[in-house]
Design a protein around this motif. Structure first.
Motif, PDB file in Angstrom:
ATOM      1  N   ALA A   3       0.849  -1.189   0.000  1.00 49.61           N
ATOM      2  CA  ALA A   3       0.000   0.000   0.000  1.00 49.61           C
ATOM      3  C   ALA A   3       0.887   1.243   0.000  1.00 49.61           C
ATOM      4  N   PRO A   4       0.460   2.283  -0.689  1.00 49.87           N
ATOM      5  CA  PRO A   4       1.266   3.510  -0.708  1.00 49.87           C
ATOM      6  C   PRO A   4       1.308   4.159   0.670  1.00 49.87           C
ATOM      7  N   ASP A   5       2.432   4.797   0.982  1.00 50.61           N
ATOM      8  CA  ASP A   5       2.559   5.509   2.247  1.00 50.61           C
ATOM      9  C   ASP A   5       2.418   7.009   1.983  1.00 50.61           C
ATOM     10  N   LEU A   6       1.903   7.735   2.959  1.00 52.59           N
ATOM     11  CA  LEU A   6       1.636   9.163   2.801  1.00 52.59           C
ATOM     12  C   LEU A   6       2.886   9.962   2.413  1.00 52.59           C
TER      13      LEU A   6
END
Length: 152
Positions: A3-6
């Motif tokens: 999942a992409p991280d902020l």
């Protein structure tokens, strides 16, 4: 795939935005300083402000902003108005001619960039539109929080 991280997404967003801005400026062939458009955008979005604050928000030195304001005033793109909180001070405000020039520049940028994105299908375009709305909403939330003194 993870999942992409902020932080990664925000870093990529800033980087790709810079690339998009450079592509647009190159594609138009405009020789106008980006500081002109940034300053007019700030005045349009934030409203009238003192020279020092305008320099800070526009990310230029105060002497540079003084020269820029002088040039914009000569073009009729900004106005100097009395500061109601301090009769000795002036606020810098965007003039309708400056906003019209900014709008024309935006239209020129869009025209120059359109061919590079013309191949997008409906879903991709909808995704970009949604991303723009998300970013805009977050920026407005931060602006509103700063205005009211609340935590962003």
């Amino acid at each position: 795939m993870t999942a992409p991280d902020l932080p990664g997404v925000l870093g990529d967003l800033v980087a790709v935005n810079h690339r998009l801005t450079r592509l647009a400026a190159t594609a138009t062939g405009s020789t106008e300083s980006s500081a002109v458009w940034r300053t007019l955008s700030v005045l349009r979005d934030v409203g009238p402000m003192r020279l020092g604050e305008l320099a800070r928000v526009s990310r230029v030195s105060q002497p540079t902003m003084t020269k820029l304001v002088h040039a914009l005033h000569e073009r009729g793109w900004i106005r100097r108005i009395a500061d109601p909180s301090d009769a000795r001070a002036w606020l810098i405000s965007a003039d309708r001619h400056g906003i019209a020039a900014l709008d024309a520049w935006h239209a020129e940028l869009v025209g120059a960039l359109a061919p590079a994105f013309a191949h997008l299908d409906r879903d991709e375009l909808a995704t970009l539109a949604r991303a723009v709305e998300i970013v805009r909403a977050q920026l407005e939330r931060v602006r509103d929080a700063a205005t009211t003194g609340a935590a962003a």
